[in-house]
Scaffold this motif. Structure first.
Motif, PDB file in Angstrom:
ATOM      1  N   UNK A  13       4.226  47.241 -44.363  1.00 55.64           N
ATOM      2  CA  UNK A  13       4.339  48.621 -44.849  1.00 55.64           C
ATOM      3  C   UNK A  13       5.125  49.454 -43.835  1.00 55.64           C
ATOM      4  N   UNK A  14       4.780  49.247 -42.556  1.00 54.11           N
ATOM      5  CA  UNK A  14       5.438  49.990 -41.467  1.00 54.11           C
ATOM      6  C   UNK A  14       6.948  49.734 -41.466  1.00 54.11           C
ATOM      7  N   UNK A  15       7.327  48.476 -41.667  1.00 50.73           N
ATOM      8  CA  UNK A  15       8.757  48.153 -41.640  1.00 50.73           C
ATOM      9  C   UNK A  15       9.483  48.838 -42.797  1.00 50.73           C
ATOM     10  N   UNK A  16       8.848  48.807 -43.972  1.00 56.11           N
ATOM     11  CA  UNK A  16       9.463  49.461 -45.140  1.00 56.11           C
ATOM     12  C   UNK A  16       9.598  50.968 -44.909  1.00 56.11           C
ATOM     13  N   UNK A  17       8.535  51.576 -44.385  1.00 57.02           N
ATOM     14  CA  UNK A  17       8.578  53.020 -44.124  1.00 57.02           C
ATOM     15  C   UNK A  17       9.631  53.368 -43.073  1.00 57.02           C
ATOM     16  N   UNK A  18       9.756  52.492 -42.078  1.00 55.21           N
ATOM     17  CA  UNK A  18      10.765  52.701 -41.033  1.00 55.21           C
ATOM     18  C   UNK A  18      12.154  52.693 -41.652  1.00 55.21           C
ATOM     19  N   UNK A  19      12.402  51.709 -42.523  1.00 52.61           N
ATOM     20  CA  UNK A  19      13.708  51.623 -43.191  1.00 52.61           C
ATOM     21  C   UNK A  19      13.978  52.890 -44.015  1.00 52.61           C
TER      22      UNK A  19
END
Ligand SMILES: *Cc1c(COP(=O)(O)O)cnc(C)c1O
Length: 257
Positions: free
Chosen positions: A187-193
């Protein structure tokens, strides 16, 4: 007569690929995503070229290496098969020149020193390179990847380096058999993107999310993964360097090696 069938190495690998492909397909359908939106990357560290070739000939087109040394060795052996090669391991700045000779994408850009070294070399060669920014989403110390809290500053520094085409983000995620515990990393990676695109720090097409392995690929796909990286679930348990050395020594009949 019912004889227990034993699969050849080749049949086993093809069977394993079909299993992973089936899981990816099911996960995409459940998540309402088109199966073409998720690619399978074969993590081939320590796997011999003739074995990798079986997978490529079975239709797999994307492989990932962790070590520049292995990359170079296998490049020759695989030069007659068509595949895309990504670098997915920790990249030392003194190995940049070799890494970009073999890779079409460096998935593990996680610090400015590395980005600058890549840029300098690419400028010299008058080339560009696809890169992903590796994020340490699990915040485990000693793991490669930029901390989520520092990623936007890193992106600001990388943005002017025009030889680097940022295509998205990569993470290894928490090592845990429970996929639900790994989900926050994805989730964190998607939000970062999404945030990086929103802030204009990366191009709008920097959509790649390289995340998820054999144990948690369904969760990763639900969270938006575009590249799943799988190794041992296809090729079997890795032979460690020590085992390899022993087997080699035995094969040579050199008992005291
Ligand atoms: C080895 C590796 C994988 C795949 O791990 P397996 O346990 O072999 O499936 C994925 N990502 C990276 C960065 C790796 O080094």
């Amino acid at each position: 007569m019912h004889k227990q069938s034993t699969l050849s190495r080749e049949e086993q690998i093809i069977h394993n690929i079909q299993t992973i492909r089936g899981r990816m397909q099911d996960a995409c359908l459940r998540a309402g995503r088109h199966p073409d939106q998720v690619r399978l990357l074969l993590a081939v560290k320590t796997v011999a070229p003739e074995i990798i070739k079986i997978a490529i000939e079975a239709g797999e087109k994307l492989i990932g290496e962790n070590k520049v040394q292995e990359f170079a060795e296998k490049y020759e052996a695989l030069k007659n098969v068509v595949c895309e090669r990504h670098f997915i391991g920790h990249l030392q700045t003194n190995k940049v020149k070799e890494a970009i000779r073999y890779a079409s994408c460096i998935q593990s850009v996680d610090r400015i020193a590395l980005a600058e070294k890549l840029h300098k070399r690419l400028l010299f060669e008058q080339r560009q390179m696809d890169v992903l920014i590796e994020v340490n989403t699990s915040l485990e110390p000693g793991k490669s990847g930029i901390a989520p809290g520092e990623v936007f500053d890193l992106l600001k520094s990388i943005k002017p380096l025009e030889t680097l085409r940022i295509k998205g983000f990569m993470t290894i995620g928490l090592f845990d058999a429970d996929a639900e515990k790994v989900r926050p990393c994805f989730t964190k990676l998607r939000e970062t993107r999404d945030e990086a695109i929103l802030r204009g720090l990366v191009p709008d097409d920097a959509q790649e999310l390289s995340m998820g392995m054999s144990g948690d690929l369904e969760t990763a796909i639900e969270e938006g993964a575009t590249i799943i990286r799988v190794g041992s679930a296809i090729f079997g348990k890795r032979v460690t360097a020590t085992d390899h050395h022993r087997q080699y020594a035995e094969a040579q009949g050199a008992a005291q090696l």
